[in-house]
Design a protein around this motif. Sequence first.
Motif, PDB file in Angstrom:
ATOM      1  N   TYR A   1      -2.802  -1.584  -0.024  1.00 15.77           N
ATOM      2  CA  TYR A   1      -1.552  -1.916  -0.547  1.00 15.77           C
ATOM      3  C   TYR A   1      -1.103  -0.546  -0.766  1.00 15.77           C
ATOM      4  N   LEU A   2       0.626  -0.540  -0.883  1.00 14.41           N
ATOM      5  CA  LEU A   2       1.302   0.620  -1.194  1.00 14.41           C
ATOM      6  C   LEU A   2       1.564   0.644  -2.747  1.00 14.41           C
ATOM      7  N   GLN A   3       1.734   1.832  -3.243  1.00 12.83           N
ATOM      8  CA  GLN A   3       2.239   1.984  -4.561  1.00 12.83           C
ATOM      9  C   GLN A   3       3.199   2.984  -4.442  1.00 12.83           C
ATOM     10  N   GLU A   4       4.504   2.506  -4.852  1.00 13.42           N
ATOM     11  CA  GLU A   4       5.661   3.276  -4.962  1.00 13.42           C
ATOM     12  C   GLU A   4       5.447   4.552  -6.070  1.00 13.42           C
ATOM     13  N   ARG A   5       5.505   5.648  -5.485  1.00 18.91           N
ATOM     14  CA  ARG A   5       5.231   6.836  -6.458  1.00 18.91           C
ATOM     15  C   ARG A   5       6.139   7.202  -7.762  1.00 18.91           C
ATOM     16  N   GLU A   6       7.546   6.852  -7.440  1.00 23.94           N
ATOM     17  CA  GLU A   6       8.295   6.903  -8.663  1.00 23.94           C
ATOM     18  C   GLU A   6       8.369   5.745  -9.816  1.00 23.94           C
TER      19      GLU A   6
ATOM     20  N   TYR B   1       5.545   6.853  -0.996  1.00 24.07           N
ATOM     21  CA  TYR B   1       4.293   5.680  -1.301  1.00 24.07           C
ATOM     22  C   TYR B   1       2.923   6.426  -0.837  1.00 24.07           C
ATOM     23  N   ASP B   2       2.120   5.817  -1.800  1.00 22.40           N
ATOM     24  CA  ASP B   2       0.498   6.105  -1.711  1.00 22.40           C
ATOM     25  C   ASP B   2       0.017   4.869  -1.114  1.00 22.40           C
ATOM     26  N   LEU B   3      -0.805   4.877  -0.011  1.00 17.81           N
ATOM     27  CA  LEU B   3      -1.546   3.729   0.273  1.00 17.81           C
ATOM     28  C   LEU B   3      -3.067   3.847  -0.011  1.00 17.81           C
ATOM     29  N   PHE B   4      -3.492   2.574  -0.334  1.00 13.27           N
ATOM     30  CA  PHE B   4      -4.637   2.341  -1.116  1.00 13.27           C
ATOM     31  C   PHE B   4      -5.709   1.357  -0.149  1.00 13.27           C
ATOM     32  N   PHE B   5      -6.888   1.401  -0.275  1.00 12.64           N
ATOM     33  CA  PHE B   5      -7.822   0.373   0.171  1.00 12.64           C
ATOM     34  C   PHE B   5      -8.537  -0.120  -1.039  1.00 12.64           C
ATOM     35  N   THR B   6      -8.838  -1.373  -1.139  1.00 14.59           N
ATOM     36  CA  THR B   6      -9.716  -1.870  -2.189  1.00 14.59           C
ATOM     37  C   THR B   6     -10.187  -3.221  -1.806  1.00 14.59           C
ATOM     38  N   SER B   7     -11.674  -3.340  -2.321  1.00 13.70           N
ATOM     39  CA  SER B   7     -11.898  -4.577  -2.114  1.00 13.70           C
ATOM     40  C   SER B   7     -12.735  -5.398  -3.243  1.00 13.70           C
TER      41      SER B   7
END
Length: 120
Positions: free
Chosen positions: A8-13, A112-118
């Motif tokens: 998922y992406l997280q918008e930095r602002e 954007y920051d890109l994350f991996f999660t499970s």
Amino acid sequence: MGLDMYLYLQERETNEVIEYSYYRKFNALQGYFVKHFSLENCGKIKLSLEMVNELYLLLNEIRHSPEKANLLMPSFPGPFFGSYEYDRIYHNYINQAACDFYHAKFIDYEKYDLFFTSDW
């Protein structure tokens, strides 16, 4: 119940979260993140462009040399983690992930920051 994984992406602002990709019971990808980043259940990892490139190259190598799958990204055992075979399902996951990580190379990492999660 089972293994669910998300990019998922997280918008930095604004901190808005955007689902980028979803995988169900792709245990080999889970194993990659556990092995390289000590990912625990419900943990998340921020991915850099370099990490995305590295993973894309690995996935692409498996696409072009499927006989190396068990060496490059072996199946990973766990509760309700799906099939451990290197079959059509495994290679469909590899193809999907290779496409996703290819496109992730073009994300604006300044915005954007890109994350991996499970979760399992």
